[in-house]
Design a protein around this motif. Sequence first.
Motif, short mmCIF file in Angstrom:
data_model
loop_
_atom_site.label_atom_id
_atom_site.label_comp_id
_atom_site.label_asym_id
_atom_site.label_seq_id
_atom_site.Cartn_x
_atom_site.Cartn_y
_atom_site.Cartn_z
N ALA A 115 22.63 -16.39 14.08
CA ALA A 115 23.18 -16.05 15.39
C ALA A 115 23.21 -14.32 15.63
CB ALA A 115 24.73 -16.24 15.27
N PHE A 116 23.41 -13.63 14.63
CA PHE A 116 23.35 -12.14 14.80
C PHE A 116 21.82 -11.55 14.73
CE2 PHE A 116 27.86 -12.67 13.66
CZ PHE A 116 28.26 -12.05 14.64
N ARG A 117 21.00 -12.39 14.40
CA ARG A 117 19.57 -12.02 14.60
C ARG A 117 19.22 -11.03 13.13
NH1 ARG A 117 19.22 -15.40 17.87
NH2 ARG A 117 17.86 -14.83 19.85
N GLU A 175 13.80 -9.73 6.93
CA GLU A 175 13.09 -8.58 6.88
C GLU A 175 12.60 -8.10 8.38
OE1 GLU A 175 8.91 -6.85 4.90
OE2 GLU A 175 9.92 -8.42 4.10
N ALA A 176 12.81 -6.99 8.93
CA ALA A 176 12.37 -6.62 10.31
C ALA A 176 12.37 -5.17 10.37
CB ALA A 176 13.33 -7.27 11.31
N SER A 177 11.62 -4.73 11.61
CA SER A 177 11.51 -3.50 11.81
C SER A 177 11.62 -3.11 13.29
CB SER A 177 10.14 -2.83 11.42
OG SER A 177 10.03 -1.47 11.62
N TYR A 178 12.42 -1.98 13.70
CA TYR A 178 12.78 -1.71 15.10
C TYR A 178 12.24 -0.26 15.47
CZ TYR A 178 15.98 -5.61 13.87
OH TYR A 178 16.29 -6.52 13.57
N LEU A 210 21.30 -8.10 16.59
CA LEU A 210 20.14 -7.16 16.41
C LEU A 210 18.88 -7.71 17.44
CD1 LEU A 210 19.97 -6.81 12.59
CD2 LEU A 210 20.31 -5.00 14.42
N PRO A 211 18.13 -6.91 17.94
CA PRO A 211 17.04 -7.39 18.78
C PRO A 211 16.19 -8.28 18.09
CG PRO A 211 16.96 -5.11 18.76
CD PRO A 211 17.93 -5.61 17.81
N ASP A 212 15.57 -9.34 18.63
CA ASP A 212 14.65 -10.19 18.02
C ASP A 212 13.30 -9.37 17.96
OD1 ASP A 212 12.45 -12.20 17.87
OD2 ASP A 212 13.97 -13.76 18.50
N ALA A 222 9.88 -4.59 16.67
CA ALA A 222 8.53 -4.33 16.54
C ALA A 222 7.97 -5.22 15.55
CB ALA A 222 8.60 -2.78 15.83
N ARG A 223 8.21 -5.47 14.36
CA ARG A 223 7.75 -6.17 13.29
C ARG A 223 8.64 -6.93 12.50
NH1 ARG A 223 4.07 -4.45 15.99
NH2 ARG A 223 2.24 -3.26 15.27
N SER A 224 8.28 -8.02 12.11
CA SER A 224 8.92 -8.97 11.30
C SER A 224 8.56 -8.91 9.88
CB SER A 224 8.95 -10.57 11.64
OG SER A 224 7.48 -11.05 11.68
N ASN A 225 7.73 -8.23 9.40
CA ASN A 225 7.24 -7.90 8.15
C ASN A 225 6.79 -6.64 7.82
OD1 ASN A 225 5.10 -8.15 9.88
ND2 ASN A 225 3.53 -9.13 8.42
N PRO A 226 7.68 -5.53 7.86
CA PRO A 226 7.49 -4.19 7.94
C PRO A 226 6.71 -3.72 6.53
CG PRO A 226 9.73 -4.39 7.83
CD PRO A 226 9.00 -5.95 8.00
N GLU A 227 7.05 -4.56 5.43
CA GLU A 227 6.55 -4.04 4.11
C GLU A 227 4.97 -4.17 4.34
OE1 GLU A 227 9.28 -4.53 0.52
OE2 GLU A 227 9.50 -6.47 1.70
N ALA A 228 4.49 -5.29 4.64
CA ALA A 228 2.91 -5.50 4.90
C ALA A 228 2.42 -4.56 6.02
CB ALA A 228 2.81 -7.11 5.17
#
Length: 214
Positions: free
Chosen positions: A101-103, A107-110, A21-23, A168-174
């Motif tokens: 390794a697979f990113r 929690e994350a958003s793309y 997955l993308p960083d 896009a974001r590492s904390n989409p809930e917030a």
Amino acid sequence: MVLRPHGGEKVRLMVVGRKRLPDAERHERHWGFVEAIADSAKDLEKGLRAQSYGTRTRGERTQPAARPAGEGVYAVTLEDGQMHLSFALELPAKPGEVQKAFRIAPEASYALSIKNPEKGKPVNAGLREEDEADYPRRLQEEFRGRRFAREDVRLLDFEGAEFILIGARSNPEAEYGLDLDTHDEDYQHAEVIRRLRMVKSRHPIKPLFEGRWA
């Protein structure tokens, strides 16, 4: 990765380029495509088993079975006219070596954009023309002549649909006010793994909990 809508049966098997997955923090951009659409999760499992095949130069080869490396919940939302795919991990409770390794972040958003198959592609990039999605006219019109559509998730319901994921974001809930409604899970009660019929005898589960790279 496999996406199954909550309360629905139709599932999407999606392949992400670069095999991870993308960083989200670095806003990486990865290409991908929808490999298969099935009416139920169990219909995908046969294609995830070990497979043997012959080659001209190396003889008989074996493709190992798919092994689960994470399970969680996701949401597809519109943020200022742009689709976002957000997720939160449920299994494993704490990401390990394989998930990193697979990113596969906790929690994350793309940002999610879907390619217009009628707009061509760069040389030696993307799927072959015959493998691209063949949209009915009513959905093809969603592109409105643009190279990418960013608003209609139905465009992912076709095999060969190509997309771009941008971290896009590492904390989409917030950031987006989402409630991804995660629960404590274990292997015996993991919903998607259960629906995929990913029994341990065919799909080793060590990567999910204690995977290590040799």
